[in-house]
Design a protein around this motif. Structure first.
Motif, PDB file in Angstrom:
ATOM      1  N   ARG A  18       0.830  -1.207   0.000  1.00  0.00           N
ATOM      2  CA  ARG A  18       0.000   0.000   0.000  1.00  0.00           C
ATOM      3  C   ARG A  18       0.858   1.248   0.000  1.00  0.00           C
ATOM      4  O   ARG A  18       0.565   2.217  -0.722  1.00  0.00           O
ATOM      5  CB  ARG A  18      -0.914  -0.026   1.222  1.00  0.00           C
ATOM      6  CG  ARG A  18      -1.911   1.110   1.268  1.00  0.00           C
ATOM      7  CD  ARG A  18      -2.783   0.994   2.501  1.00  0.00           C
ATOM      8  NE  ARG A  18      -3.811   2.024   2.527  1.00  0.00           N
ATOM      9  CZ  ARG A  18      -4.678   2.184   3.506  1.00  0.00           C
ATOM     10  NH1 ARG A  18      -4.630   1.374   4.566  1.00  0.00           N
ATOM     11  NH2 ARG A  18      -5.583   3.146   3.474  1.00  0.00           N
ATOM     12  N   LEU A  19       1.925   1.251   0.788  1.00  0.00           N
ATOM     13  CA  LEU A  19       2.821   2.402   0.821  1.00  0.00           C
ATOM     14  C   LEU A  19       3.534   2.578  -0.511  1.00  0.00           C
ATOM     15  O   LEU A  19       3.671   3.707  -1.020  1.00  0.00           O
ATOM     16  CB  LEU A  19       3.839   2.235   1.957  1.00  0.00           C
ATOM     17  CG  LEU A  19       4.892   3.334   2.084  1.00  0.00           C
ATOM     18  CD1 LEU A  19       4.236   4.684   2.309  1.00  0.00           C
ATOM     19  CD2 LEU A  19       5.873   3.011   3.199  1.00  0.00           C
ATOM     20  N   ARG A  20       3.987   1.463  -1.093  1.00  0.00           N
ATOM     21  CA  ARG A  20       4.679   1.572  -2.386  1.00  0.00           C
ATOM     22  C   ARG A  20       3.744   2.096  -3.471  1.00  0.00           C
ATOM     23  O   ARG A  20       4.132   2.919  -4.294  1.00  0.00           O
ATOM     24  CB  ARG A  20       5.248   0.203  -2.777  1.00  0.00           C
ATOM     25  CG  ARG A  20       6.367  -0.280  -1.873  1.00  0.00           C
ATOM     26  CD  ARG A  20       7.230  -1.317  -2.565  1.00  0.00           C
ATOM     27  NE  ARG A  20       6.482  -2.467  -2.983  1.00  0.00           N
ATOM     28  CZ  ARG A  20       6.311  -3.563  -2.237  1.00  0.00           C
ATOM     29  NH1 ARG A  20       6.836  -3.610  -1.020  1.00  0.00           N
ATOM     30  NH2 ARG A  20       5.623  -4.594  -2.685  1.00  0.00           N
ATOM     31  N   LEU A  21       2.495   1.618  -3.489  1.00  0.00           N
ATOM     32  CA  LEU A  21       1.544   2.123  -4.477  1.00  0.00           C
ATOM     33  C   LEU A  21       1.276   3.612  -4.262  1.00  0.00           C
ATOM     34  O   LEU A  21       1.179   4.378  -5.225  1.00  0.00           O
ATOM     35  CB  LEU A  21       0.238   1.331  -4.385  1.00  0.00           C
ATOM     36  CG  LEU A  21       0.278  -0.100  -4.916  1.00  0.00           C
ATOM     37  CD1 LEU A  21      -1.053  -0.795  -4.685  1.00  0.00           C
ATOM     38  CD2 LEU A  21       0.618  -0.114  -6.400  1.00  0.00           C
ATOM     39  N   THR A  22       1.159   4.016  -3.000  1.00  0.00           N
ATOM     40  CA  THR A  22       0.929   5.437  -2.718  1.00  0.00           C
ATOM     41  C   THR A  22       2.097   6.277  -3.205  1.00  0.00           C
ATOM     42  O   THR A  22       1.905   7.353  -3.798  1.00  0.00           O
ATOM     43  CB  THR A  22       0.709   5.630  -1.215  1.00  0.00           C
ATOM     44  OG1 THR A  22      -0.394   4.826  -0.789  1.00  0.00           O
ATOM     45  CG2 THR A  22       0.417   7.077  -0.902  1.00  0.00           C
ATOM     46  N   LEU A  23       3.314   5.813  -2.940  1.00  0.00           N
ATOM     47  CA  LEU A  23       4.490   6.554  -3.408  1.00  0.00           C
ATOM     48  C   LEU A  23       4.553   6.593  -4.928  1.00  0.00           C
ATOM     49  O   LEU A  23       4.942   7.610  -5.519  1.00  0.00           O
ATOM     50  CB  LEU A  23       5.757   5.927  -2.833  1.00  0.00           C
ATOM     51  CG  LEU A  23       5.923   6.034  -1.309  1.00  0.00           C
ATOM     52  CD1 LEU A  23       7.194   5.318  -0.861  1.00  0.00           C
ATOM     53  CD2 LEU A  23       5.957   7.489  -0.863  1.00  0.00           C
ATOM     54  N   VAL A  24       4.159   5.509  -5.567  1.00  0.00           N
ATOM     55  CA  VAL A  24       4.135   5.500  -7.042  1.00  0.00           C
ATOM     56  C   VAL A  24       3.109   6.498  -7.549  1.00  0.00           C
ATOM     57  O   VAL A  24       3.367   7.263  -8.492  1.00  0.00           O
ATOM     58  CB  VAL A  24       3.848   4.084  -7.551  1.00  0.00           C
ATOM     59  CG1 VAL A  24       3.572   4.102  -9.050  1.00  0.00           C
ATOM     60  CG2 VAL A  24       5.028   3.161  -7.273  1.00  0.00           C
ATOM     61  N   TYR A  25       1.892   6.503  -6.937  1.00  0.00           N
ATOM     62  CA  TYR A  25       0.888   7.481  -7.329  1.00  0.00           C
ATOM     63  C   TYR A  25       1.428   8.894  -7.169  1.00  0.00           C
ATOM     64  O   TYR A  25       1.282   9.743  -8.067  1.00  0.00           O
ATOM     65  CB  TYR A  25      -0.375   7.326  -6.467  1.00  0.00           C
ATOM     66  CG  TYR A  25      -1.091   6.019  -6.623  1.00  0.00           C
ATOM     67  CD1 TYR A  25      -0.969   5.262  -7.779  1.00  0.00           C
ATOM     68  CD2 TYR A  25      -1.904   5.529  -5.604  1.00  0.00           C
ATOM     69  CE1 TYR A  25      -1.622   4.051  -7.914  1.00  0.00           C
ATOM     70  CE2 TYR A  25      -2.571   4.326  -5.725  1.00  0.00           C
ATOM     71  CZ  TYR A  25      -2.425   3.575  -6.880  1.00  0.00           C
ATOM     72  OH  TYR A  25      -3.071   2.385  -7.008  1.00  0.00           O
TER      73      TYR A  25
END
Length: 415
Positions: A18-25
């Motif tokens: 979830r954190l990685r996806l947020t950072l990618v977004y």
């Protein structure tokens, strides 16, 4: 971006999807915003230059018609145009600086909002995967496989990749559930069916031994057959108990392990005296809850194991206690032969013996510690063992502490 949200992200660590996806977004949004700001800057620059050229350069002779009054001095012609050009350049620079500064500030603020929304959206998208993970953890951490394998995800929603994963997981758990149930039923049924012929064999052997015409050879043979029969009966009883202990303990009642230890030590006193082994009892209060018969068998198997694998003039120490972390423990240590550390895990496997005893008249069926582990796991606990310095073994069973009404002494005596 709020401080609690930052701390929440940091708590999840780098491995959080979830954190990685947020950072990618957030990174994609910043990249797109920077690109948009750059394109706006280029277009804005071109528009300002084109407007200036159209006003002061594109029309021939126009500069002669320009008259300006600057600091009391009248400017005309090319001087006026040059002064206007300088003013336009200053305004141009201020406008570009304002565009970049305010644009970057707005971009950062909107990026923070976008990352917060990305965190929420990623959580919604990953919620089904989190459900799959939590169900798998429940199965892995359940006290018994039977209870854990009854858990299902049963994910609803549209037929997408996540639902396919959840359905495949449910199918796998369903098959494992049926497999384990069938295995337990087979062991229980086979052990139960084998009791009848063994009982009949014992009756026939005893009848032949007690005949008046029975010779000494027949009696000696009968004793050997009775020993073999008794070992087989013990093996079958152990299999039945093992099958039972591998099921969920649904009916739990308060049990003080100190009472169980005292009762088992009294039960095994004769065996200890016959083996020449001294038994030391340290029964401190250890309130727990579960099946009293299974817990009594757990302690009995540990003490019996300590007596069987001992040396002359040795000792067995049995202790119960309450420890920190909401746990109670039963510890059984004994003198005996040296045990290699790499052999300790093998002791908890069914039909494994600490000595190379393989004769049909052996007293051990190799199920004692297997039953101990199954009973402990069925009660939400665990068991660990280590070689004792100087020879022998130290086995510690840890169970959840459940303070409550203490069982009456008569209940333990009736075990």
């Amino acid at each position: 971006m709020s401080a609690p949200l930052v701390r929440r992200w940091a708590a999840h660590g780098r491995r959080s999807l979830r954190l990685r996806l947020t950072l990618v977004y957030g990174a994609l949004f910043l990249a797109a915003g920077l690109l948009l700001l750059g394109v706006t800057y280029v277009l804005f620059e071109q528009q300002l230059n084109r407007s200036f050229d159209n006003r002061y350069v594109a029309a021939p002779g126009r500069s002669k018609q320009i008259f300006l009054l600057k600091d009391g001095v009248r400017l005309s012609g090319d001087a006026a145009v040059e002064w206007l050009r300088q003013q336009e350049l200053e305004l141009h620079g201020a406008a570009v600086t304002s565009l970049l500064t305010e644009g970057l500030i707005a971009l950062v603020m909107v990026a923070g909002v976008a990352m917060g929304l990305g965190w929420v959206v990623a959580g919604r998208v990953l919620a089904p995967l989190r459900l799959v993970t939590e169900t798998a953890r429940k199965i892995a951490a359940a006290p018994m496989a039977e209870r854990g394998l009854h858990e299902r995800i049963a994910l609803g929603g549209p037929p997408d990749e996540v639902k396919d994963l959840a359905d495949a997981f449910d199918t796998m758990v369903e098959r494992l559930d049926h497999s384990f149930d069938g295995q337990r039923r087979f062991v229980a049924n086979a052990s139960h069916e084998l009791r009848t012929p063994l009982t009949l064999n014992r009756a026939l052997v005893e009848l032949a031994m007690h005949r008046r015409t029975a010779s000494a050879d027949v009696k000696e043979l009968g004793e050997s057959l009775l020993q073999i029969n008794a070992r087989h009966e013990g093996l079958i009883s152990g299999l039945l108990l093992l099958a039972r202990s591998e099921q969920e303990v649904a009916d739990r009642s308060p049990v003080d392990l100190a009472d169980v230890v005292t009762h088992v030590v009294a039960q095994t006193a004769a065996d200890a005296a016959a083996a020449g082994v001294t038994v030391y009892e340290v029964a401190e209060p250890a309130p727990s809850a579960g099946d009293a018969l299974l817990l009594e068998r757990l302690v009995h198997n540990l003490v019996e194991n300590g007596l069987r694998y001992n040396v002359g003039d040795g000792w067995v120490r049995v202790a119960s206690r309450t420890v920190s972390g909401g746990k109670v423990e039963v510890e059984v240590s004994n003198t005996g032969p040296d045990v290699a550390p790499y052999d300790v895990p093998l002791l908890f496997k069914p039909f494994h013996r600490a000595t190379p005893e393989r004769s049909v008249t052996g007293t051990s069926a190799g199920l004692g510690l297997s039953i101990v582990r199954s009973v402990a796991v069925a009660h939400g606990g665990d068991v660990r063992a280590r070689p004792r310095e100087g020879g022998g073994l130290v086995v510690v069973v840890s169970l959840p502490c459940e303070p409550g009404e203490k069982k009456f002494a008569g209940d333990v005596e009736n075990l």
